[in-house]
Design a protein around this motif. Structure first.
Motif, PDB file in Angstrom:
ATOM      1  N   ILE A 321       0.848  -1.194   0.000  1.00  0.00           N
ATOM      2  CA  ILE A 321       0.000   0.000   0.000  1.00  0.00           C
ATOM      3  C   ILE A 321       0.879   1.237   0.000  1.00  0.00           C
ATOM      4  CG2 ILE A 321      -1.863   1.230   1.196  1.00  0.00           C
ATOM      5  CD1 ILE A 321      -2.427  -1.396   2.740  1.00  0.00           C
ATOM      6  N   ILE A 322       0.489   2.236  -0.794  1.00  0.00           N
ATOM      7  CA  ILE A 322       1.083   3.569  -0.689  1.00  0.00           C
ATOM      8  C   ILE A 322       0.000   4.504  -0.153  1.00  0.00           C
ATOM      9  CG2 ILE A 322       2.080   5.544  -1.921  1.00  0.00           C
ATOM     10  CD1 ILE A 322       3.366   3.654  -3.882  1.00  0.00           C
ATOM     11  N   GLY A 323       0.368   5.327   0.795  1.00  0.00           N
ATOM     12  CA  GLY A 323      -0.577   6.277   1.367  1.00  0.00           C
ATOM     13  C   GLY A 323      -0.262   7.696   0.930  1.00  0.00           C
ATOM     14  N   GLY A 324      -1.299   8.514   0.822  1.00  0.00           N
ATOM     15  CA  GLY A 324      -1.134   9.894   0.362  1.00  0.00           C
ATOM     16  C   GLY A 324      -0.780  10.834   1.491  1.00  0.00           C
ATOM     17  N   GLU A 325      -0.968  12.116   1.230  1.00  0.00           N
ATOM     18  CA  GLU A 325      -0.562  13.157   2.166  1.00  0.00           C
ATOM     19  C   GLU A 325      -1.611  13.299   3.266  1.00  0.00           C
ATOM     20  OE1 GLU A 325       0.502  16.776   0.211  1.00  0.00           O
ATOM     21  OE2 GLU A 325       1.732  15.779  -1.289  1.00  0.00           O
ATOM     22  N   CYS A 326      -1.330  12.696   4.406  1.00  0.00           N
ATOM     23  CA  CYS A 326      -2.244  12.717   5.539  1.00  0.00           C
ATOM     24  C   CYS A 326      -1.425  12.769   6.816  1.00  0.00           C
ATOM     25  CB  CYS A 326      -3.128  11.468   5.532  1.00  0.00           C
ATOM     26  SG  CYS A 326      -4.385  11.481   6.848  1.00  0.00           S
ATOM     27  N   GLY A 327      -2.045  13.220   7.910  1.00  0.00           N
ATOM     28  CA  GLY A 327      -1.349  13.299   9.177  1.00  0.00           C
ATOM     29  C   GLY A 327      -1.641  12.129  10.083  1.00  0.00           C
ATOM     30  N   HIS A 328      -2.859  12.105  10.659  1.00  0.00           N
ATOM     31  CA  HIS A 328      -3.120  11.089  11.675  1.00  0.00           C
ATOM     32  C   HIS A 328      -3.181   9.686  11.091  1.00  0.00           C
ATOM     33  CE1 HIS A 328      -6.930  12.931  10.442  1.00  0.00           C
ATOM     34  NE2 HIS A 328      -7.505  11.796  10.660  1.00  0.00           N
ATOM     35  N   MET A 329      -3.406   9.547   9.767  1.00  0.00           N
ATOM     36  CA  MET A 329      -3.295   8.215   9.155  1.00  0.00           C
ATOM     37  C   MET A 329      -1.931   7.619   9.480  1.00  0.00           C
ATOM     38  SD  MET A 329      -3.556   6.941   5.184  1.00  0.00           S
ATOM     39  CE  MET A 329      -2.525   8.130   4.381  1.00  0.00           C
ATOM     40  N   TRP A 330      -0.887   8.481   9.448  1.00  0.00           N
ATOM     41  CA  TRP A 330       0.471   7.976   9.611  1.00  0.00           C
ATOM     42  C   TRP A 330       0.818   7.735  11.046  1.00  0.00           C
ATOM     43  CZ3 TRP A 330       2.573   5.717   5.754  1.00  0.00           C
ATOM     44  CH2 TRP A 330       2.060   5.994   4.492  1.00  0.00           C
TER      45      TRP A 330
END
Length: 539
Positions: A321-330
């Motif tokens: 999975i690649i995740g986009g530009e997010c804060g609390h997801m990370w």
């Protein structure tokens, strides 16, 4: 939304010591300083107790008859479940190292927004209910009884904490006030004290896959609009795929990126980058949210909303999975995902199909951030970039709390930014990287009724931004968090007018040079590129 005072007035903060002891000061609920309670129908949908109409400004909060027993039992359960909570309740020596580190204290001067005192709101009940000596000594030992005014204080101040964790950076004992806030909110949820701006997105995400409640067909339609806009700007027709089984990569990003400006330009940057690389990537309307508002409620909902990522990856049979530009997801991903919903042994350690780089840092989660993927592409010379398409921009970088303090993400985004703009200036050192200041809207506080307090909390970031604006001519602040992209434009307009906010991949999308491409005259916002102003009209 409450009427806002001018910045000069908001900056006039009173830091004097109150004349009364803190335990004797009742919370005052004024417009602009609190968030609206959860709506009864939303509580019912989420299975939360005590759904009712109530207001923090009224005396009677309509608590359940057994609310004290519920809080005591819940507190006891959490102390048994989380050893860290007991350590945090016992080990604080009130040294004050954290006292002036909270953006809400700096912007409001309210002592109960000092992290040490915010934690003391919970700690005083811990002493009074669960320690023998303090039960006997009472206030002399910092203990107090569990009364309605106490939980009203909890509601005020634990929903004035963005869980940014800046205070924990300075604590010599490593007390994580964000975790204290998280568990205090868990306790309040048990008696129906919560805010709608957290509950409704969580309910939407559970029902539709994203916080905004966008239905699958609407998500697809919105993406089609952005595909049309990309064709208008670049002449290219990108063709993203949905729910494609056997794709190499599942891409998940915050739904805020597809909903409104300026996030949509970041979304367009993602689409352009994937098309440039001919990346074998698929999207999902089921896992159409990277963010996790459950992490602002309790561990049960954090786990449930996070679970869809691995479930969808498994269903589609992707490699990683690649995740986009997010804060609390990370933050959720780095600190909890593997133990909550892993191990993801059906996935592979991410390996870039373009550069061959193996991302060993994602060995356990099997999920990487798009920014580290893009930084690796640039480092290996796989992207042709033209900085002049972002000409006129003097950029600075806002370190999002969760991606910086939560995962140590400092150099990669700056490296990407410096490769797509001609001028980059960092804000003062004590306001960036580990010491970054919050946008003021994290942890579910980016709602309209909370604007005054959010702008007060945004004072430190706004002050640093204004400094580089006036000294170096900074006119753009870039970031990699959807809540930042939603919150910072208002903060910038208020504290440093004239600075615009962008996501990082918006600037990457602007700078990408495709082989044999048509001449571009506009950026992704459909603004004329410098030197080409009015060229279309002339044609």
């Amino acid at each position: 939304m409450s009427k806002m005072a001018p910045p000069e007035e908001l900056m006039n903060v009173n830091y004097s010591t109150p004349s009364e002891p803190w335990m004797d000061v009742r919370p005052e609920f004024k417009p602009g300083t609190f968030s609206y309670p959860g709506k009864p129908d939303v509580l019912k949908y989420l299975g939360l107790p005590n759904p009712r109409d109530w207001s923090p400004t009224e005396e009677d909060w309509k608590l359940p008859p057994d609310w004290r027993e519920t809080i005591r039992d819940g507190f006891r359960e959490l102390l048994g479940k989380y050893r860290s909570l007991k350590v945090f309740m016992d080990c604080c020596v009130r040294c004050g190292a954290c006292a002036d580190k909270c953006h809400f204290y700096i912007g409001s001067g309210d002592p109960k927004n000092m992290p040490v005192l915010r934690a003391e709101l919970l700690r005083s009940i811990y002493r009074g209910e669960f320690t023998v000596a303090a039960k006997i000594l009472g206030k002399l030992a910092g203990a107090r009884k569990l009364e309605e005014d106490v939980v009203k204080e909890w509601f005020m101040y634990f929903y004035q904490c963005t869980q940014c964790r800046r205070c924990s950076l300075y604590c010599p004992y490593g007390i994580d006030t964000a975790e204290i806030t998280f568990l205090a909110r868990d306790l309040m949820n048990r008696i129906g004290l919560n805010i709608n701006w957290i509950l409704e997105p969580a309910a939407n995400c559970n029902r539709t896959g994203n916080h905004l409640g966008i239905q699958p067909h609407a998500f697809k339609d919105m993406m089609d609009f952005l595909v049309d806009d990309i064709e208008t700007v670049t002449g290219r027709r990108v063709e993203p795929s949905f729910h494609r089984k056997g794709a190499e990569i599942l891409f998940i990003t915050p739904s805020g990126d597809i909903f409104a400006e300026p996030g949509i330009y970041t979304f367009m940057g993602y689409l352009l980058l994937f098309d440039y690389l001919d990346l074998d990537v698929t999207w999902s309307t089921y896992a159409s949210e990277g963010g996790n508002f459950g992490s602002f409620m309790n561990d049960k909902w954090m786990k449930k909303l996070n679970a869809k990522m691995y479930a969808e990856a498994k269903r589609l049979g992707v490699k990683y999975i690649i995740g986009g530009e997010c804060g609390h997801m990370w933050r959720v991903l780095n600190q909890f995902m593997d133990t909550m919903n892993g191990p993801a042994d059906f996935l592979e350690v991410p390996k870039s199909p373009i550069t061959g780089t193996v991302f060993e840092n994602a060995k356990s989660t099997k999920m990487i951030h798009l920014v580290e993927f893009t930084a690796d592409l640039i480092k290996n010379g796989k992207l042709k970039l033209d900085k002049s398409r972002n000409a006129g921009i003097t950029a600075t970088w806002h370190d999002s709390c969760n991606t910086s303090r939560g995962m140590g993400f400092f150099d990669e985004p700056r490296y990407v930014l410096e490769n797509v703009v001609e001028k980059f200036v960092d804000m003062p050192s004590q306001t960036i990287r580990e010491q970054t200041f919050c946008c003021g809207g994290g942890a579910g506080l980016n709602n309209g009724e909370f604007t005054e307090m959010r702008l007060r909390g945004g004072l430190p970031r706004g002050n640093a931004l204004k400094y580089v604006q006036e000294k170096f001519g900074v006119n753009t602040m870039s970031c990699i968090c959807a809540i930042d992209r939603a919150t910072l434009p208002g903060l910038a307009d208020y504290w440093a007018p004239g600075v615009k906010v962008t996501g990082l991949h918006e600037l990457v999308g602007n700078a990408l040079v495709f082989e044999g491409e048509e001449e571009r005259t506009m950026n992704l916002r459909q603004e004329d590129l410098p030197g080409l102003e009015g060229s279309e009209e002339e044609e």
